[in-house]
Design a protein around this motif. Structure first.
Motif, PDB file in Angstrom:
ATOM      1  N   THR A 237       0.820  -1.214   0.000  1.00  0.00           N
ATOM      2  CA  THR A 237       0.000   0.000   0.000  1.00  0.00           C
ATOM      3  C   THR A 237       0.854   1.264   0.000  1.00  0.00           C
ATOM      4  O   THR A 237       1.971   1.268   0.538  1.00  0.00           O
ATOM      5  N   THR A 238       0.309   2.304  -0.580  1.00  0.00           N
ATOM      6  CA  THR A 238       1.005   3.596  -0.531  1.00  0.00           C
ATOM      7  C   THR A 238       0.397   4.503   0.541  1.00  0.00           C
ATOM      8  O   THR A 238       0.838   5.629   0.724  1.00  0.00           O
ATOM      9  N   GLU A 239      -0.657   4.007   1.227  1.00  0.00           N
ATOM     10  CA  GLU A 239      -1.262   4.797   2.312  1.00  0.00           C
ATOM     11  C   GLU A 239      -0.343   4.748   3.535  1.00  0.00           C
ATOM     12  O   GLU A 239       0.155   3.681   3.904  1.00  0.00           O
ATOM     13  N   ASP A 240      -0.146   5.887   4.160  1.00  0.00           N
ATOM     14  CA  ASP A 240       0.754   5.938   5.323  1.00  0.00           C
ATOM     15  C   ASP A 240       0.017   5.857   6.656  1.00  0.00           C
ATOM     16  O   ASP A 240       0.601   5.484   7.671  1.00  0.00           O
ATOM     17  N   VAL A 241      -1.255   6.259   6.648  1.00  0.00           N
ATOM     18  CA  VAL A 241      -1.991   6.378   7.910  1.00  0.00           C
ATOM     19  C   VAL A 241      -3.338   5.689   7.765  1.00  0.00           C
ATOM     20  O   VAL A 241      -3.964   5.747   6.700  1.00  0.00           O
ATOM     21  N   LEU A 242      -3.778   5.052   8.830  1.00  0.00           N
ATOM     22  CA  LEU A 242      -5.096   4.403   8.797  1.00  0.00           C
ATOM     23  C   LEU A 242      -6.211   5.428   8.952  1.00  0.00           C
ATOM     24  O   LEU A 242      -6.024   6.434   9.656  1.00  0.00           O
ATOM     25  N   PRO A 243      -7.363   5.177   8.341  1.00  0.00           N
ATOM     26  CA  PRO A 243      -8.479   6.109   8.502  1.00  0.00           C
ATOM     27  C   PRO A 243      -9.096   5.997   9.906  1.00  0.00           C
ATOM     28  O   PRO A 243      -8.810   5.041  10.630  1.00  0.00           O
ATOM     29  N   GLY A 244      -9.900   6.968  10.272  1.00  0.00           N
ATOM     30  CA  GLY A 244     -10.643   6.880  11.537  1.00  0.00           C
ATOM     31  C   GLY A 244     -10.332   7.972  12.522  1.00  0.00           C
ATOM     32  O   GLY A 244     -11.033   8.136  13.509  1.00  0.00           O
ATOM     33  N   GLY A 245      -9.238   8.725  12.293  1.00  0.00           N
ATOM     34  CA  GLY A 245      -8.977   9.874  13.155  1.00  0.00           C
ATOM     35  C   GLY A 245      -7.923   9.656  14.226  1.00  0.00           C
ATOM     36  O   GLY A 245      -7.523  10.609  14.893  1.00  0.00           O
ATOM     37  N   LEU A 246      -7.445   8.419  14.418  1.00  0.00           N
ATOM     38  CA  LEU A 246      -6.421   8.189  15.441  1.00  0.00           C
ATOM     39  C   LEU A 246      -5.012   8.452  14.910  1.00  0.00           C
ATOM     40  O   LEU A 246      -4.060   8.468  15.676  1.00  0.00           O
ATOM     41  N   ALA A 247      -4.912   8.619  13.612  1.00  0.00           N
ATOM     42  CA  ALA A 247      -3.612   8.836  12.945  1.00  0.00           C
ATOM     43  C   ALA A 247      -2.636   7.691  13.218  1.00  0.00           C
ATOM     44  O   ALA A 247      -1.433   7.903  13.416  1.00  0.00           O
ATOM     45  N   VAL A 248      -3.150   6.476  13.242  1.00  0.00           N
ATOM     46  CA  VAL A 248      -2.283   5.305  13.451  1.00  0.00           C
ATOM     47  C   VAL A 248      -1.508   5.047  12.160  1.00  0.00           C
ATOM     48  O   VAL A 248      -2.100   4.884  11.092  1.00  0.00           O
ATOM     49  N   PRO A 249      -0.161   5.049  12.225  1.00  0.00           N
ATOM     50  CA  PRO A 249       0.609   4.826  10.992  1.00  0.00           C
ATOM     51  C   PRO A 249       0.509   3.384  10.501  1.00  0.00           C
ATOM     52  O   PRO A 249       0.407   2.454  11.320  1.00  0.00           O
ATOM     53  N   ARG A 250       0.512   3.207   9.197  1.00  0.00           N
ATOM     54  CA  ARG A 250       0.584   1.854   8.627  1.00  0.00           C
ATOM     55  C   ARG A 250       2.060   1.464   8.579  1.00  0.00           C
ATOM     56  O   ARG A 250       2.882   2.185   8.008  1.00  0.00           O
ATOM     57  N   ARG A 251       2.366   0.303   9.157  1.00  0.00           N
ATOM     58  CA  ARG A 251       3.768  -0.087   9.278  1.00  0.00           C
ATOM     59  C   ARG A 251       4.190  -1.143   8.268  1.00  0.00           C
ATOM     60  O   ARG A 251       5.372  -1.364   8.043  1.00  0.00           O
ATOM     61  N   ALA A 252       3.227  -1.868   7.709  1.00  0.00           N
ATOM     62  CA  ALA A 252       3.574  -3.083   6.969  1.00  0.00           C
ATOM     63  C   ALA A 252       4.494  -2.817   5.773  1.00  0.00           C
ATOM     64  O   ALA A 252       5.467  -3.541   5.568  1.00  0.00           O
ATOM     65  N   ARG A 253       4.200  -1.782   5.007  1.00  0.00           N
ATOM     66  CA  ARG A 253       4.999  -1.569   3.792  1.00  0.00           C
ATOM     67  C   ARG A 253       6.459  -1.295   4.140  1.00  0.00           C
ATOM     68  O   ARG A 253       7.371  -1.903   3.572  1.00  0.00           O
ATOM     69  N   LYS A 254       6.658  -0.393   5.094  1.00  0.00           N
ATOM     70  CA  LYS A 254       8.050  -0.055   5.455  1.00  0.00           C
ATOM     71  C   LYS A 254       8.758  -1.279   6.036  1.00  0.00           C
ATOM     72  O   LYS A 254       9.921  -1.543   5.733  1.00  0.00           O
ATOM     73  N   LEU A 255       8.043  -2.019   6.844  1.00  0.00           N
ATOM     74  CA  LEU A 255       8.662  -3.207   7.445  1.00  0.00           C
ATOM     75  C   LEU A 255       8.993  -4.236   6.366  1.00  0.00           C
ATOM     76  O   LEU A 255      10.060  -4.865   6.388  1.00  0.00           O
ATOM     77  N   PHE A 256       8.068  -4.395   5.413  1.00  0.00           N
ATOM     78  CA  PHE A 256       8.313  -5.333   4.312  1.00  0.00           C
ATOM     79  C   PHE A 256       9.600  -4.962   3.565  1.00  0.00           C
ATOM     80  O   PHE A 256      10.446  -5.815   3.278  1.00  0.00           O
ATOM     81  N   LEU A 257       9.751  -3.677   3.258  1.00  0.00           N
ATOM     82  CA  LEU A 257      10.940  -3.244   2.516  1.00  0.00           C
ATOM     83  C   LEU A 257      12.210  -3.485   3.328  1.00  0.00           C
ATOM     84  O   LEU A 257      13.226  -3.946   2.807  1.00  0.00           O
TER      85      LEU A 257
END
Ligand code: SF4
Length: 479
Positions: A237-257
């Motif tokens: 994914t190219t999305e950096d943050v999860l929706p919903g307002g908590l601003a939780v970062p998405r970690r999977a892509r960076k970790l995968f790389l």
């Protein structure tokens, strides 16, 4: 209690995120309602939805409102466009109407007609919703539904108070004659021992009464591919943050790389050389795969619930561990993966039949604990465990989730849910490995642990059962 076990394919299913009980179930209920409304011939010019109990408490964060609107428009959880629920909500609100499956519109003023009543707790289950159709001021047709966890739904013709006639909407016919009826793990073990079969063989013989083995195998292969595709989407994914307002970062892509840079790709010789330096590196990958699935789920993507959306990362991550990191068995889609999912589904079905897989009913032990038990039992089976070792693996995994509460921050299936899947996936692998070093003899049975989990869940304060009113949900500042 039914002697016909739930089908594996009812326990493990594809569906949109973020929640099986709060998104998938309400969508199925609403789709069922419009069908019955059409058949009833009742006149109506307006619909109203009341989300009660836990659905009322955390329904906004779980997109229950958007899910019901999607269901009323005829969409289903496995075919609705992933990520479309927020868009649907923002189109219905200004329009003041919903488009029904035939294309006609009916009045729906979101602020008036989508009602959240967390204080209303139905006697049958605390995940209830009532949908009413009315003409003018007169209610002309209404039904109550219970979303009982894992996407399962029960329809009730009594819209308040004690339940009336209940109908389970789920697919498994409970009247079908199976060669090996069972309701508990004890029954399943006896069937395996008496007939000198593996647990997978017993479960497959039962499934054969519903469809050919070729069809069953194909469906399992599809589920396995869908789980893998979900992992890969989350890692790309190219999305950096999860929706919903908590601003939780998405970690999977960076970790995968980072993991790929360090270890090379799973399935290549490079990764084994990397693991020789530090065998615990495999755990990083299992963490990644679980995080990836649950980030996809939190973003409203399509996941394979097993047994729920909030716990979908566990069976998927352990399945990929089996696929890539267990070279002693077949590494591609085939018998080992099929055995894994078959036994995992049977374990989940036993839990659903005897206890609950709904966080709103028994806390997170019923979701993440159940998924860990499924993955542990399935992995032990795929690695050649005996029936008693499989039972032991599932028991260990569930026992060490007892008491786990459900307190998602902001009512979103993000914190602690996403990381919790990674931790539980690793626990499931450990439980399978521990059981496989034993001979299957152990002190506490899986059935006793399930009974304990259920009683613990019933005793648990409602603050800790998907209401976002206790635990992390109140002790962590949301912004
Ligand atoms: S805390 Fe557990 S049960 Fe509650 S929403 Fe998250 S994953 Fe589901």
């Amino acid at each position: 209690m039914q002697a016909t076990p739930l089908s594996v394919l009812d326990v493990i299913q594809v569906g949109v995120g973020p929640s099986a009980s709060h998104t998938v179930g309400p969508m199925r209920a609403a789709a069922d309602f419009v069908n019955h409304l059409a058949q009833s011939g009742a006149a109506f010019d307006r619909l109203q939805v009341e989300l009660q109990g836990s659905l009322g408490a955390t329904g906004r964060g779980h997109l229950s409102d958007g899910a019901v609107l999607a269901g009323l428009s005829g969409f289903l959880p496995d075919t609705v466009e992933p990520g479309s629920l927020p868009r649907l909500l923002s189109s219905v609100k200004p329009a003041g109407s919903i488009v029904l499956p035939g294309g006609s519109s009916v009045g729906f003023q979101y602020d008036w007609d989508m009602v959240f009543t967390p204080e209303t707790v139905a006697p049958f289950h605390n995940n209830s919703l009532v949908i009413r159709a009315s003409q003018g001021d007169q209610v002309t047709f209404a039904l109550r539904y219970y979303s009982t966890g894992g996407g399962f739904v029960t329809r009730d013709d009594a819209i308040e108070g004690e339940p009336g006639n209940l109908t389970q909407l789920d697919k498994t016919p409970t009247t079908v004659d199976v060669p090996y009826p069972y309701t508990s793990m004890g029954d399943l073990l006896r069937a395996a021992e008496t007939n000198n079969k593996t647990i997978g063989e017993i479960v497959r013989a039962n499934e054969k009464t519903r469809m050919s083995m070729g069809e069953f195998g194909k469906r399992l292969d599809t589920l396995q591919k869908q789980m893998g595709a979900c992992i890969d989407r989350g890692c790309a994914t190219t999305e950096d943050v999860l929706p919903g307002g908590l601003a939780v970062p998405r970690r999977a892509r960076k970790l995968f790389l980072r993991l790929t840079e360090r270890d090379g790709k799973p399935g290549t010789p490079a990764i084994w050389r990397s693991f020789a330096q530090d065998p615990m590196r495999a755990m990083d990958w299992v963490n990644l795969w679980a995080l990836s699935v649950n980030e996809e789920n939190a973003a409203g993507g399509m996941v394979v619930r097993a047994p729920t959306n909030g716990s979908a990362g566990i069976v998927a991550a352990v399945g990929r561990y089996l696929q890539w990191f267990c070279p002693e068995v077949e590494t591609k889609c085939g018998p080992a993966q099929r055995d894994y999912l078959t036994v995992a589904g049977a374990v989940g079905g036993i839990i659903k039949t005897n206890a609950s897989v709904a966080g709103a009913e028994v806390g997170c032990q019923g979701e993440v604990g159940s998924a860990a038990a499924m993955a542990a039992g399935g992995l032990a089976a795929a690695l050649g465990g005996s029936p008693h070792q499989i039972e032991n693996a599932a028991e260990i995994a569930m026992e060490h989730h007892l008491g786990l509460t459900c307190d998602p921050i902001g009512g979103l299936v993000q914190v602690p849910c996403i990381e919790r899947n990674a931790i539980a996936a690793v626990k499931a692998i450990n439980a399978a490995r521990m059981s496989l070093w034993g001979d299957g003899t152990h002190r506490v049975s899986f059935d006793e642990v399930i009974e304990t989990m259920y009683e613990t869940g019933l005793d648990m304060s409602s603050k800790y059962k998907e209401t976002a009113t206790g635990g992390l949900a109140v002790n962590v500042v949301e912004c």
